[in-house]
Design an enzyme around this catalytic site. Structure first.
Site: not given
Length: 331
Positions: A132, A192, A196
């Site tokens: 991460k 994820d 983003e």
């Protein structure tokens, strides 16, 4: 829903130390994976295209470098670390024919497995180790003796010990020092992409631009607008990162905190939340992946247009001028 977190005492390092590992690609993540594993006592080789500009860089770091085909042929575990849009092609041309029963195919992001652009044979493991953090942070923290937390996932367990392999790989990356979080390919991929798009990159950049433009359009100097809406953002995020939102609020003035509670919900409101739900829906149903792959196949036309637009934005021109005066950034 509680998550399972593994630490060094929960992992068997010998699992990955007894495997031959091929790192396919030597970019941001590739260099970190290769070097961290090498320093953890793992037999690593880096697989690159012939003539790659990264070949000499990897060799200078003491790594064994060979073609993608040769690396895949030698390896027990193959970690795919070329960009998402290139993975399916690289897999078909350089990896698939070298996979043997009992091998492990590994990823640091689940895009190609989750959306079906890569379909591994049933007789190999499919796992993930997703640090991460960006590659240079993954490497730096390992060298400093700590580590970036990792997500560990298993999509296919052909050998019966795929979880042991995934955990051991994460250990080799330094992830067990700070925590290896058990997840699934779907969870990692969808969360994820959403993070983003809605917050870290898409949401944040548009918020900064909107604040800057609002002040400039109202007649304030762009330099002052840059400091208020761009430069000071790092200080606020650092406070939150170190000790939480409550510590950030403790560190700022009562005036700023009062304004946070009053104005924040006006900017990020119900309309914003509905937009986030729509973004997540498009990620979950594969619409985003299809659009992204279509643009990749079109030479990244839309992506490059957007990149040019942000590079030419007044906020970037102002920032470039101001940052040139910061000696600590130049250093």
């Amino acid at each position: 829903m509680a998550v399972t977190i593994y630490y060094e005492q929960d992992v068997d390092p010998s699992v990955i130390q007894n495997m031959k590992v091929a790192i396919i690609g030597y970019g941001s993540q590739g260099h970190a994976h290769a070097l961290n594993l090498k320093d953890s006592g793992v037999d690593v080789r880096v697989g690159l295209r012939e003539g790659s500009s990264s070949w000499a860089k990897a060799e200078e770091m003491g790594l064994k470098v060979m073609t993608m085909d040769d690396a895949a042929e030698e390896a027990d575990l193959i970690m795919m670390l070329v960009p998402d849009e290139k993975q399916a092609e690289v897999y078909e041309q350089h990896i698939a024919s070298h996979l043997k029963e009992g091998n492990t195919l590994a990823f640091a992001h689940g895009f190609n497995i989750h959306y079906g652009y890569i379909k591994a044979p049933e007789n190999v493991n499919v796992i993930m180790c997703a640090p991460k953090g960006p590659g240079h942070i993954v490497r730096r923290q390992y060298v400093e003796g700590s580590g970036v937390p990792d997500l560990a996932c298993v999509a296919q367990d052909a050998t019966g010990n795929a979880w042991d392999i995934a955990l051991s790989y994460c250990w080799g990356m330094g992830g067990a020092r700070s925590g290896i979080i058990k997840a699934t390919f779907a969870q990692e991929t969808e969360e994820d992409l959403f993070g983003e798009q809605a917050v870290l990159c898409g949401g944040l950049v548009e918020l900064v631009k909107a604040g800057f433009e609002t002040l400039v359009d109202a007649g304030y100097p762009p330099e002052l607008a840059y400091f208020e809406c761009y430069h000071e953002m790092k200080m606020i995020v650092d406070l939150m990162y170190e000790s939480g939102i409550h510590f950030m609020n403790y560190s700022i003035s009562n005036t700023a905190e009062y304004g946070e509670y009053y104005a924040g919900p006006k900017v990020i409101n119900e309309q914003s939340r509905e937009a986030m739900k729509e973004i997540l829906k498009r990620i979950q149903n594969g619409e985003f992946a299809k659009d992204f792959v279509a643009d990749c196949n079109n030479g990244h036309k839309w992506l490059l247009e957007q990149r040019e637009a942000i590079n030419e934005h007044q906020i970037e021109k102002t920032g470039e001028q101001i940052r040139s005066m910061f000696s600590w950034i130049k250093a």
